[in-house]
Design a protein around this motif. Structure first.
Motif, short mmCIF file in Angstrom:
data_model
loop_
_atom_site.label_atom_id
_atom_site.label_comp_id
_atom_site.label_asym_id
_atom_site.label_seq_id
_atom_site.Cartn_x
_atom_site.Cartn_y
_atom_site.Cartn_z
N UNK A 28 0.77 -1.22 -0.06
CA UNK A 28 0.53 -0.33 0.45
C UNK A 28 0.81 0.79 -0.15
N UNK A 29 2.04 1.04 0.98
CA UNK A 29 2.46 2.42 0.93
C UNK A 29 3.54 2.56 -0.38
N UNK A 30 3.92 1.57 -1.08
CA UNK A 30 4.33 1.70 -2.55
C UNK A 30 3.38 2.14 -3.91
N UNK A 31 2.55 1.69 -3.49
CA UNK A 31 1.08 1.93 -4.32
C UNK A 31 0.53 3.86 -3.92
N UNK A 32 0.49 4.23 -2.96
CA UNK A 32 0.22 5.69 -2.69
C UNK A 32 1.55 7.19 -2.16
N UNK A 33 2.20 6.27 -1.63
CA UNK A 33 2.86 7.34 -1.17
C UNK A 33 3.27 8.38 -2.00
N UNK A 34 3.38 9.62 -1.66
CA UNK A 34 3.68 10.48 -2.65
C UNK A 34 5.27 11.86 -2.00
N UNK A 94 3.22 13.71 2.38
CA UNK A 94 3.91 13.11 3.12
C UNK A 94 2.47 12.98 3.65
N UNK A 95 1.75 13.57 3.79
CA UNK A 95 0.46 13.04 5.21
C UNK A 95 -0.76 12.42 4.34
N UNK A 96 -0.35 12.11 2.34
CA UNK A 96 -1.49 11.29 1.73
C UNK A 96 -1.52 9.81 1.96
N UNK A 97 -0.19 9.45 2.50
CA UNK A 97 -0.39 8.12 2.99
C UNK A 97 -1.23 7.50 4.17
N UNK A 98 -0.87 8.52 5.55
CA UNK A 98 -1.39 8.25 6.48
C UNK A 98 -3.58 8.40 6.16
N UNK A 99 -3.55 9.28 4.96
CA UNK A 99 -4.83 10.04 5.32
C UNK A 99 -5.74 8.82 4.07
N UNK A 100 -5.15 8.52 2.96
CA UNK A 100 -5.47 7.09 2.03
C UNK A 100 -5.30 5.43 3.21
N UNK A 101 -4.91 5.37 4.18
CA UNK A 101 -5.40 4.75 4.58
C UNK A 101 -6.09 4.81 5.57
N UNK A 136 -10.72 11.71 6.74
CA UNK A 136 -9.61 11.38 7.59
C UNK A 136 -8.48 12.17 7.04
N UNK A 137 -8.58 13.12 6.63
CA UNK A 137 -7.86 14.60 7.14
C UNK A 137 -7.02 15.07 7.66
N UNK A 138 -5.74 15.46 7.36
CA UNK A 138 -4.85 15.96 8.96
C UNK A 138 -6.17 17.58 9.53
N UNK A 139 -6.18 17.76 10.87
CA UNK A 139 -6.60 18.77 10.96
C UNK A 139 -6.16 19.82 10.63
N UNK A 140 -4.10 19.73 10.25
CA UNK A 140 -3.84 21.03 9.91
C UNK A 140 -4.19 21.24 8.83
N UNK A 141 -4.77 20.71 7.83
CA UNK A 141 -4.56 20.21 6.03
C UNK A 141 -5.00 21.73 5.79
N UNK A 142 -5.12 22.74 5.22
CA UNK A 142 -5.21 24.21 4.93
C UNK A 142 -6.32 24.11 3.55
N UNK A 143 -5.97 23.05 2.80
CA UNK A 143 -6.54 23.35 1.38
C UNK A 143 -7.32 22.02 0.91
N UNK A 144 -8.53 20.88 2.23
CA UNK A 144 -9.44 20.37 2.00
C UNK A 144 -9.74 19.70 0.53
#
Length: 536
Positions: A77-83, A87-94, A124-132
């Motif tokens: 999963x990490x190899x498929x969706x990590x960018x 850096x927040x994408x993997x945790x959000x996607x999972x 699942x988006x982190x609360x710190x994300x400025x552009x949801x």
């Protein structure tokens, strides 16, 4: 049913993958051997095609070897969706995928609207994300794009690309949110893979207690499920030792049908728990032949070259059934050392074992085929005849055509001709063969005619005749009748099949048990044990 990949198919897959991933030239033999060293043992332990693909994908990315099933899916999963740029994408996607997976497990609905997917991402988006809005779009594309684990279906909706992704992600989400599978989920087949993943990373002791309190069926399905949890769970799990003792007792118990005993031995071996190798070695010296045969099955599941020495005990067994089981198991190991051993046996074994050895070599890939080709120059016509049978099983036409025309012994020529005919028959089959029509079975028509009866012109009229053959026929007729019912058996057929489980003929009882398993799977039936089997 989808059959598991054969060893030959795994070899072809590995070769094609490496060839496709090479920037130039052909893959080296060393690279192929290294990859097969990961795939072959996993296949012997029951890995399914998606696991072969993910294992190869992860290994090709950086040569990494994963030792656990959950770890394999984590890394894939990490190899498929990590960018790197997000850096927040993997945790959000999972987290988003986990919410969807658990929702699917709980509701039984595996199809999601785009709105449901986007809402899961937003939660699942982190609360710190400025552009949801931007983050939701990026995540949605990552999860549903070419490398995503969600695929589109009709109507602009989405589902997981494979059921194991759903099972793994649901287990991960339960672990991250401090949820656990409910105890009643043990009785729901839809949860079986999720619980197996959860057993690697969470506490399944309440589920173990729930499973242990149920009366098991005649196949020991609950105990085998428990064995799969033991295999997945960490060695420190407090319930593990008791579960292993239950498996060992059931394996060694009197009156267990051979196929079930073999499955229990395999389940024990696959746990790789301390002391299992010693237990199987002791079982190879049991006074009961069926315990020894099952031990061979367990040893073959250990999937390590260090266990090859245990086959020496089985090869020297006084019961030919044990020896045959050992030979067949050696062929399934896909190890160079096992192939060399079979080659040695081909020149030393008695005539009655030669066909078994040749067929085992036919499953050993190119190395085994090379040995069989070499055996065609043997001075012993029985060795050449057996080699023809093995080459026929492997579909090697050129050598058989030469043998059928030029060999000096008619028994060799006839074997080669028969093998060529079988290759033609198999080649002519397109797709899956249809199930047999009861009213057209020649042997059943002959059996009924000997009794002054007819079979009838429809399946409905012929089925009662088949049931009488199952009960009243000799051992061969009963075995063939049971085999037919593996294809066309219905719930009512389980009554006469169960009556054969106490047969004094082991082959009859085994055929009946396999037919019962197929009928039970086909109609989602639970086969409760008989009074006699509960007492034993």
């Amino acid at each position: 049913k989808l059959a598991p990949w054969t060893p030959e198919q795994i070899d072809v897959f590995a070769s094609l993958w490496l060839r496709a991933s090479q920037t130039s030239g052909e893959p080296t033999p060393a690279a192929t051997r290294k990859l097969l060293g990961q795939l072959r043992p996993a296949a012997r332990l029951g890995a399914v095609p998606i696991e072969h693909v993910l294992r190869t994908f992860v290994y090709s990315a950086n040569g990494q070897v994963t030792t656990t099933r959950t770890g394999l899916f984590d890394r894939a999963l990490e190899l498929l969706i990590w960018r790197e740029s997000e850096p927040w994408l993997l945790a959000t996607g999972r987290a988003a995928l986990g919410r969807l997976a658990l929702l699917a497990q709980q509701t039984g609905s595996t199809i999601f609207t785009r709105q449901t997917v986007e809402e899961s991402i937003q939660a699942a988006l982190p609360s710190s994300e400025e552009s949801p809005v931007r983050a939701t779009t990026i995540t949605f594309r990552a999860l549903t794009g070419r490398q995503g684990v969600l695929r589109s279906v009709a109507g602009g909706r989405f589902t997981f690309s494979h059921g194991l992704w759903q099972a793994y992600l649901a287990a991960r989400h339960m672990m991250s949110t401090a949820q656990a599978p409910l105890e009643n989920s043990v009785q729901d087949s839809r949860w079986s893979e999720t619980i197996r993943f959860y057993a690697e990373i969470g506490d399944v002791e309440p589920l173990v207690r729930s499973l242990s309190q149920r009366r098991d069926d005649i196949f020991h399905s609950d105990l085998l499920t428990l064995g799969s949890w033991v295999t997945a769970a960490p060695a420190s799990a407090p319930w593990r030792d008791q579960a292993l003792r239950s498996l060992a007792r059931a394996y060694l118990a009197a009156g267990v049908p051979l196929p079930v005993r073999c499955h229990l031995a395999q389940a024990l071996a696959q746990t790789k728990a301390r002391g299992i190798t010693y237990l199987l070695k002791q079982a190879l010296e049991s006074p009961e032949p069926e315990v020894r045969i099952a031990a061979v099955s367990g040893v073959s599941s250990l999937a390590g070259e260090s266990e090859l020495r245990l086959f020496e005990i089985a090869i020297q067994d006084p019961d030919e059934r044990v020896v045959r089981a050992a030979i067949e198991a050696l062929g399934s190991l896909q190890m160079d050392a096992a192939t060399r051993w079979l080659q040695q046996l081909l020149g030393e074994a008695g005539d009655n074992l030669l066909p078994t050895i040749a067929r085992a070599l036919a499953t050993c890939g190119p190395e085994g085929i090379s040995v069989l080709r070499g055996a065609l120059s043997s001075e012993d016509p029985l060795v050449r005849r057996s080699a023809a049978l093995g080459l026929g099983q492997a579909g090697v036409r050129d050598a058989l055509e030469t043998l059928a025309q030029q060999d000096t012994q008619w028994i060799v020529r006839s074997a080669a001709t028969a093998a060529l005919s079988e290759i033609d028959r198999v080649t002519a089959i397109r797709g899956v063969e249809p199930p047999p029509r009861i009213e057209q079975l020649p042997w059943l028509i002959s059996w009924a005619a000997e009794r002054g009866e007819g079979v009838g012109g429809t399946p409905e009229l012929a089925r009662p005749v088949l049931r009488r053959a199952l009960i009243e026929g000799d051992a061969t007729i009963r075995i063939v009748s049971a085999h037919v019912l593996t294809w066309v058996g219905k719930p009512d057929d389980t009554v006469p099949l169960r009556s054969l489980l106490a047969s004094s003929e082991p082959a009859v009882a085994t055929a009946a048990l396999e037919a019962l398993r197929e009928v039970a799977d086909r109609y989602s039936m639970r086969m409760e044990p008989t009074a006699s089997s509960r007492a034993s």
